[in-house]
Design an enzyme around this catalytic site. Structure first.
Site, short mmCIF file in Angstrom:
data_model
loop_
_atom_site.label_atom_id
_atom_site.label_comp_id
_atom_site.label_asym_id
_atom_site.label_seq_id
_atom_site.Cartn_x
_atom_site.Cartn_y
_atom_site.Cartn_z
CG ASN A 1 -0.29 -0.03 2.54
OD1 ASN A 1 0.76 0.58 2.74
ND2 ASN A 1 -0.87 -0.75 3.49
NE ARG A 2 -1.25 7.09 -1.55
CZ ARG A 2 -2.26 7.95 -1.72
NH1 ARG A 2 -2.30 9.05 -1.01
NH2 ARG A 2 -3.22 7.70 -2.59
CD GLU B 1 2.11 -2.43 3.51
OE1 GLU B 1 1.56 -3.10 4.41
OE2 GLU B 1 1.98 -2.68 2.29
CG ASP C 1 -5.51 -10.20 4.72
OD1 ASP C 1 -4.35 -9.84 4.43
OD2 ASP C 1 -5.91 -10.32 5.88
#
Length: 470
Positions: free
Chosen positions: A348-349, A351, A415
């Site tokens: 994601n952004r 991370e 997930d």
């Protein structure tokens, strides 16, 4: 060397009723080589002809920017600064009253940026983003036709997915809170029910089983009641747990959420994030290679809880490559750069920015460079409410907006994306098709409370609501 990016924008003070002049400028924002230097902003009019605004705005990508456009968020103050300069020095004698509220406004964000100043007038409407020099424009992922969707859903029933990673038990203690404790200023929750569901790689496996594919899970649990409950729940969901190892003395990762009146009061985590002990590591690796040998696709769910180390990460990619099957990686910080050669890398952004230690401006060149640094075939960047961005070698950056109708709970949405993305790739679907389908599944998931799965029937209903009526 300084780097530059280019935007196409229209001057907000020249917005007039349809059919009037539309002044379009090319704005180049040059980022300096040294941190303390201000950005340099250069402008050049590129078209001053009369346009039909509706047609031209649609032709240039739409009149309103997408919400929180990545490349604009960090540079918006400099754009405002440039427009204000034009206003104060009457460079074109613009009429301030013509600005109005046409074609959307930017969401206000309090974000600092080198050389930024406070906005003093409405920001310009961004029509299009272009990286410098001359790379292909951002594309939008096309939705699947209903026939193609049915074809993929049908093929998923024959897909075998090897899921490797960190499992956890998500527990929800649900009740009411109508008074404050006399012992401390905290609510007293009277528990009425308890729910326990698989989380992490367990949730990915549960989602894969729910969509009709077969999931073989490789992970570690502790010799405790949480591990027993997790295994029993997964077996009931038809997940193959023969690759789950029990390690004495290591607790099963458990996240306990206390919920009152539909609101989460607190979350309590019980976990050990140390690497799997040497005496169990070979068994874990052997179980993974056995599952991969039977799989159509491999999914790695790395939550930094210790099941995966750097060597294991590389071995998983090598094993999938040898088998000729795609491998999808959902990473966390510790082993972010250890999955070179993966088919799809899905951060994601937050991370991505934490791993690279920088704020990504969002232009194609920056994200393409990140994909190259990771050495993966595709990077699927999840952007929360803004959908996803797909970065592939040799292709324009492709986006798909969020399909969520209502958002109750975002936990487990990543997930769900990983599960549907992997299962779709296992059918032989093209990466763009798989990404679009995974985004649709995420929109369904966030409409549910807690960690939950998404079924094919729910996907078809979502397709009818988002695509079928268009």
């Amino acid at each position: 060397m300084p780097t530059a990016c280019k935007l196409l924008l229209n001057d907000p003070h020249r917005l007039q009723p349809a059919g009037a002049d539309l002044a379009v400028y090319q704005l180049t924002i040059v980022r300096p080589a040294r941190k303390r230097e201000h950005l340099r902003v250069e402008t050049e009019p590129i078209n001053t002809a009369r346009f039909n605004q509706r047609e031209e705005l649609e032709g240039l990508g739409g009149g309103a920017p997408e919400r929180d456009e990545i490349g604009i968020a960090g540079l918006r103050h400099e754009v405002s600064r440039w427009v204000d300069y034009r206003r104060r020095y009457a460079m074109t004698g613009l009429d301030q009253g013509a600005a109005g509220g046409h074609y959307g406004k930017f969401r206000h964000e309090r974000r600092r940026y080198p050389g930024a100043v406070a906005p003093v007038i409405p920001l310009p409407t961004i029509l299009q983003w272009r990286q410098h020099p001359g790379a292909p424009m951002t594309d939008i992922l096309a939705p699947l036709s209903r026939d193609r969707l049915l074809e993929i859903l049908g093929a998923m029933r024959n897909v075998q997915v090897a899921v490797v990673g960190d499992v956890m038990l998500d527990r929800y203690l649900i009740g009411d809170a109508d008074r404050v404790s006399p012992e401390a200023p905290v609510p007293v929750v009277t528990m009425e029910s308890e729910v326990a569901v698989p989380g992490g790689a367990g949730n990915v496996a549960a989602n894969i089983a729910a969509l009709g594919a077969s999931a073989a899970l490789v992970a570690v649990v502790g010799e405790d009641s949480a591990g027993d409950a997790l295994r029993e729940t997964l077996v009931a969901l038809t997940v193959d747990t023969s690759g789950m190892l029990t390690i004495p003395g290591r607790p099963t990762t458990t996240k306990t959420r206390i919920v009152a009146q539909g609101q989460q009061i607190v979350r309590i985590d019980r976990e050990v994030t140390n690497p799997v002990p040497d005496r169990h590591r070979d068994d874990l690796h052997a179980a993974a290679h056995l599952a991969i040998a039977e799989a159509d696709v491999v999914v790695v769910e790395d939550y930094d809880k210790g099941a995966i180390d750097a060597g294991f990460a590389r071995a998983l990619v090598d094993s999938a490559t040898e088998q000729g099957v795609p491998i999808v990686v959902d990473p966390k910080r510790r082993h972010f750069f250890d999955y070179a050669g993966a088919t799809v890398f899905k951060p994601n952004r937050r991370e991505l920015e934490a791993a690279f230690g920088t704020h990504f401006m969002g232009d194609d060149a920056d994200l393409a460079a990140a994909r190259e640094r990771l050495a993966v075939d595709h990077m699927l960047l999840t952007l929360g409410a803004d959908g996803m961005a797909l970065i592939s070698a040799g292709d324009a950056l492709r986006r798909t907006p969020s399909n969520a109708r209502e958002v109750f709970d975002v936990s487990g949405a990543g997930d769900t994306v990983t599960a549907w993305l992997g299962a779709a790739l296992g059918t032989g679907a093209e990466i763009g098709e798989a990404a679009w389908l995974a985004n649709l599944a995420a929109g369904v998931k966030v409409g549910k409370r807690g960690t939950a799965t998404v079924s094919p029937d729910e996907i078809l209903q979502a397709w009818d609501e988002t695509v079928g009526d268009k």
